[in-house]
Design a protein around this motif. Structure first.
Motif, PDB file in Angstrom:
ATOM      1  N   VAL A  47      13.599  28.311  33.504  1.00  0.00           N
ATOM      2  CA  VAL A  47      12.755  27.258  32.949  1.00  0.00           C
ATOM      3  C   VAL A  47      12.409  26.291  34.065  1.00  0.00           C
ATOM      4  O   VAL A  47      13.250  25.957  34.896  1.00  0.00           O
ATOM      5  CB  VAL A  47      13.480  26.504  31.811  1.00  0.00           C
ATOM      6  CG1 VAL A  47      12.661  25.326  31.321  1.00  0.00           C
ATOM      7  CG2 VAL A  47      13.792  27.456  30.659  1.00  0.00           C
ATOM      8  N   ALA A  51      10.441  22.466  35.059  1.00  0.00           N
ATOM      9  CA  ALA A  51      10.077  21.185  34.455  1.00  0.00           C
ATOM     10  C   ALA A  51       9.736  20.205  35.560  1.00  0.00           C
ATOM     11  O   ALA A  51       9.866  20.505  36.759  1.00  0.00           O
ATOM     12  CB  ALA A  51      11.227  20.652  33.600  1.00  0.00           C
ATOM     13  N   SER A  59      10.971  14.117  33.112  1.00  0.00           N
ATOM     14  CA  SER A  59      10.598  14.621  31.794  1.00  0.00           C
ATOM     15  C   SER A  59      11.836  15.114  31.043  1.00  0.00           C
ATOM     16  O   SER A  59      12.961  14.998  31.518  1.00  0.00           O
ATOM     17  CB  SER A  59       9.584  15.756  31.930  1.00  0.00           C
ATOM     18  OG  SER A  59      10.189  16.889  32.560  1.00  0.00           O
ATOM     19  N   VAL A 111      13.508  18.598  29.080  1.00  0.00           N
ATOM     20  CA  VAL A 111      13.389  20.045  29.112  1.00  0.00           C
ATOM     21  C   VAL A 111      14.401  20.649  28.146  1.00  0.00           C
ATOM     22  O   VAL A 111      15.468  20.067  27.902  1.00  0.00           O
ATOM     23  CB  VAL A 111      13.625  20.587  30.545  1.00  0.00           C
ATOM     24  CG1 VAL A 111      15.072  20.376  30.976  1.00  0.00           C
ATOM     25  CG2 VAL A 111      13.252  22.053  30.646  1.00  0.00           C
ATOM     26  N   LEU A 170      17.358  26.381  35.820  1.00  0.00           N
ATOM     27  CA  LEU A 170      16.434  25.259  35.713  1.00  0.00           C
ATOM     28  C   LEU A 170      15.856  24.964  37.090  1.00  0.00           C
ATOM     29  O   LEU A 170      16.588  24.708  38.052  1.00  0.00           O
ATOM     30  CB  LEU A 170      17.146  24.013  35.170  1.00  0.00           C
ATOM     31  CG  LEU A 170      16.314  22.718  35.155  1.00  0.00           C
ATOM     32  CD1 LEU A 170      15.075  22.877  34.274  1.00  0.00           C
ATOM     33  CD2 LEU A 170      17.165  21.541  34.681  1.00  0.00           C
TER      34      LEU A 170
END
Length: 370
Positions: A61, A63, A67, A69, A174
């Motif tokens: 993922v 991001a 932000s 996530v 991530l």
């Protein structure tokens, strides 16, 4: 199978049922046993398991900084259970700068606890305290929501679901969307040991880049013939156009690697990584130019601060900052960002132009950050 149960039968008060099946009071490990008769009077116990499955539809993922996530994680049973089961979930984290490929068993011992939860009770740890929660949008949903993302939140996250003796997990990587830039000392090339490189990037609102981040930057066109530290303690540099002095003309394009180096003794440059910034980087319009001390004060007088190198790179790459005017930055360097290459603005490709570290008494414009 019965032979495996005999020590347990001998150690507790149990009831032996017809066919050789044992009933153990109060014992439940998440599986059930069933007596299967083969018709010849010899009862056998077959292991009829309730299988726990932990899965993620996304194993990576990405991001942006600041932000929120969601790292997806779901569990279910095969066969499906008609009544809820008491489960515990644990999220842990292996920071990007400790990841090697493949991940060794020793690396798992370096995982840092992020959050544990059972039922409605949960607890978060360290820098994640107050920034994480479970999504719980449906039965079996143990997805982790991280808010206020920080640069050093990147890495490999493990979702581990525990049910009695059953323990299954899945990992989700991530990544942060951002930009990699080479950075060297005011003293010249190759002055940073590993820890100095870490601090230099931090001072410029960045972190040491990971191998994956440098590789992605190379794929996007980064070509730099000076070796720099990465977050895992290796020293590498990206080459798009093979040439003498940069590994030789006979080597294919790619990342040149010196491998692991002693983190205290060896000295190189750094490859830093910067992600989205919340504020704005701008060129301070003024009729006069400034020496470095005046430039710092000019930004303060305008209600801001002199911009850092990482902030300029993020504004250039992620926000389209384009200005053909050289200006001071916080480290004493002079640079300017070009998104659309044009005449009299440097090389014929986009980039952040660098004038090095001129004497601080010389006069230029200034880039501020608010």
């Amino acid at each position: 199978m019965l032979s495996l149960l005999r020590p347990l039968l001998a150690a507790c008060s149990c009831l032996l049922l017809p066919g050789g099946q044992a009933w153990i009071p109060g014992y439940n490990n998440g599986f059930h046993y069933q007596d299967i008769s083969n018709g010849n009077g010899n009862g056998e116990i077959y292991f009829n398991g309730v299988r726990l499955l932990v899965e993620s539809p996304e194993l990576s993922v990405s991001a942006t900084r600041g932000s929120s996530v969601t790292l997806p994680c779901h569990f279910h049973y095969e066969p499906e259970q008609t009544t809820p089961r008491r489960t515990r979930v644990k999220w842990s984290w292996l920071p990007a700068n400790t990841i090697s490929a493949p991940v060794s068993p020793e690396a798992l011992t370096r995982e840092i606890e992020v959050m544990v939860a059972m039922g409605s009770r949960h607890r978060s740890y360290g820098s994640f305290r107050g920034r994480v929660r479970l999504r719980r949008s449906a039965p079996g949903d143990m997805s982790l929501v991280i808010s206020e993302l920080q640069l050093n939140d990147t890495g490999r996250y493990r979702c581990e679901v525990i049910d009695g003796l059953e323990d299954e997990s899945v990992t989700v990587d991530l990544e942060m969307r951002g930009v990699v830039f080479p950075y060297y000392s005011q003293k010249g090339r190759y002055h940073f040991n590993f820890f100095g490189a870490q601090q230099a990037c931090k001072d410029q609102e960045a972190t040491l880049a990971t191998f994956e981040q440098l590789f992605a930057a190379w794929e996007e066109g980064l070509d730099w013939c000076n070796a720099g530290w990465l977050a895992d303690g290796t020293v590498q540099y990206p080459i798009k156009a093979p040439r003498a002095g940069c590994g030789g003309v006979d080597l294919a394009p790619g990342l040149r690697s010196y491998g692991q180096r002693h983190r205290l003794l060896y000295r190189y440059d750094a490859f830093c990584f910067s992600a989205t910034i919340r504020g704005t980087v701008y060129f301070l319009k003024n009729q006069t130019k400034f020496n470095f001390t005046e430039a710092v004060q000019a930004c303060v007088s305008d209600g801001s601060h002199i911009a850092k190198v990482g902030q300029m790179y993020a504004a250039w790459r992620l926000m389209g900052l384009d200005r053909c005017d050289a200006g001071w930055l916080a480290d004493g360097s002079v640079r300017y960002p070009i998104t659309k290459a044009r005449a009299n603005c440097g090389p014929p490709e986009p980039g952040v132009r660098h004038f090095g570290f001129p004497p601080l008494y010389l006069e230029f414009g200034v880039y501020c950050y608010r």
